[in-house]
Scaffold this motif. Sequence first.
Motif, PDB file in Angstrom:
ATOM      1  N   ARG A 108       0.788  -1.065   0.317  1.00  0.00           N
ATOM      2  CA  ARG A 108       0.046  -0.125  -0.162  1.00  0.00           C
ATOM      3  C   ARG A 108       1.146   1.385   0.163  1.00  0.00           C
ATOM      4  N   ALA A 109       1.794   1.880   1.092  1.00  0.00           N
ATOM      5  CA  ALA A 109       2.557   2.853   1.349  1.00  0.00           C
ATOM      6  C   ALA A 109       3.201   3.248   0.000  1.00  0.00           C
ATOM      7  N   ARG A 110       4.040   1.180  -0.973  1.00  0.00           N
ATOM      8  CA  ARG A 110       4.303   1.411  -2.438  1.00  0.00           C
ATOM      9  C   ARG A 110       3.634   2.158  -3.217  1.00  0.00           C
ATOM     10  N   PHE A 111       2.340   2.051  -3.349  1.00  0.00           N
ATOM     11  CA  PHE A 111       1.361   2.411  -4.409  1.00  0.00           C
ATOM     12  C   PHE A 111       0.901   4.223  -4.189  1.00  0.00           C
ATOM     13  N   GLU A 112       1.237   4.064  -2.933  1.00  0.00           N
ATOM     14  CA  GLU A 112       1.112   5.657  -2.566  1.00  0.00           C
ATOM     15  C   GLU A 112       2.789   6.067  -3.495  1.00  0.00           C
ATOM     16  N   ARG A 113       3.828   5.836  -3.042  1.00  0.00           N
ATOM     17  CA  ARG A 113       4.611   6.412  -3.450  1.00  0.00           C
ATOM     18  C   ARG A 113       4.490   6.467  -4.755  1.00  0.00           C
ATOM     19  N   CYS A 114       4.078   5.315  -6.348  1.00  0.00           N
ATOM     20  CA  CYS A 114       3.728   5.710  -7.382  1.00  0.00           C
ATOM     21  C   CYS A 114       2.583   6.903  -7.550  1.00  0.00           C
ATOM     22  N   LEU A 115       1.829   6.943  -7.032  1.00  0.00           N
ATOM     23  CA  LEU A 115       0.593   7.781  -6.906  1.00  0.00           C
ATOM     24  C   LEU A 115       0.895   9.482  -6.745  1.00  0.00           C
ATOM     25  N   SER A 116       2.287   9.761  -5.676  1.00  0.00           N
ATOM     26  CA  SER A 116       2.679  10.951  -5.726  1.00  0.00           C
ATOM     27  C   SER A 116       3.880  11.600  -6.510  1.00  0.00           C
ATOM     28  N   GLU A 117       3.933  10.007  -7.495  1.00  0.00           N
ATOM     29  CA  GLU A 117       5.366  10.804  -8.633  1.00  0.00           C
ATOM     30  C   GLU A 117       3.814  11.023 -10.112  1.00  0.00           C
ATOM     31  N   SER A 118       3.098  11.307  -9.559  1.00  0.00           N
ATOM     32  CA  SER A 118       2.797  11.753 -11.299  1.00  0.00           C
ATOM     33  C   SER A 118       2.393  13.450 -11.613  1.00  0.00           C
ATOM     34  N   THR A 119       3.158  14.050 -10.486  1.00  0.00           N
ATOM     35  CA  THR A 119       3.272  15.481 -10.715  1.00  0.00           C
ATOM     36  C   THR A 119       4.604  16.093 -10.417  1.00  0.00           C
ATOM     37  N   ARG A 120       5.803  14.407 -10.612  1.00  0.00           N
ATOM     38  CA  ARG A 120       6.994  15.162 -10.676  1.00  0.00           C
ATOM     39  C   ARG A 120       7.410  15.237 -12.583  1.00  0.00           C
ATOM     40  N   PRO A 121       7.824  16.347 -12.725  1.00  0.00           N
ATOM     41  CA  PRO A 121       8.790  16.825 -14.109  1.00  0.00           C
ATOM     42  C   PRO A 121       9.019  16.014 -14.272  1.00  0.00           C
ATOM     43  N   ASP A 122       9.826  14.953 -14.324  1.00  0.00           N
ATOM     44  CA  ASP A 122      10.802  14.155 -14.536  1.00  0.00           C
ATOM     45  C   ASP A 122      10.578  13.575 -16.127  1.00  0.00           C
ATOM     46  N   LEU A 123       9.272  13.601 -16.143  1.00  0.00           N
ATOM     47  CA  LEU A 123       8.497  12.598 -17.225  1.00  0.00           C
ATOM     48  C   LEU A 123       7.449  14.193 -18.634  1.00  0.00           C
ATOM     49  N   PRO A 124       7.494  13.845 -19.993  1.00  0.00           N
ATOM     50  CA  PRO A 124       6.545  14.719 -20.368  1.00  0.00           C
ATOM     51  C   PRO A 124       5.028  14.187 -19.826  1.00  0.00           C
TER      52      PRO A 124
END
Length: 240
Positions: free
Chosen positions: A119-135
């Motif tokens: 569950r914690a891993r999933f939350e971290r993955c969701l948080s990456e949706s705002t990171r500008p490292d990818l288009p």
Amino acid sequence: MTSGPGPPKDSLADWLSIRPEISWPSWRGASTVSGAPSRDGFRDFFTATRGGRDGEGIARVLTALDSVFADAEQGRPLNLALMARWQRTVLGRDSVGFRTLPAFAKGGRERYGLAPGTRARFERCLSESTRPDLPLPARAARVYLDVLFFHPFEDGNARAAMLTLAFLLTREGASIDQVHPLQTTRWADDADGAADVAMLLGTLLTAAERRLGPGRKPSAQQSAREAPMTRPLSPRRTRP
């Protein structure tokens, strides 16, 4: 005496293994797409995929979609609590949480394991949706696939993945008006397939911007003529 076949491998582990190594395509579009987000594409998708056979279910998922758009426009952070609220509406349940058992999909051919840190891993993955490292198309594809392969809920995960995609695009001021091209089987160990999702989303975003730029509304004939074009998808392995 020989033992029977063991349980399917952990497809979530496969996804987490390839996820950092995917060669996401570049995109020449803007970081956001101008114009008001198109809502009809997602509405049409959910209505059509339910096939008119489940009027109550269609009404629930469209109500959840309204919440998705409102939450995105208010700039809410994407997290499990927000998704669970949408999922309560989708399923018509008072309580929805992260699954407590391994999950299966594709007729049992994919199994998504469960560990103390899932569950914690999933939350971290969701948080990456705002990171500008990818288009944007790559970030949108990644979070869409995250939901499919983490399979966070006991039921309705395909709908949850599409709602999450709608949220991310709307939050970014982006628009796709054709959603059905995304509806195809995705496999957790297919890195090329993941990149194809991003490529397809980039094409859909560009096509929507062309058709639905500021002050423009396409006719039905124009929409039919300007179906989005994609590059040929990578060959898929034959699945048992």
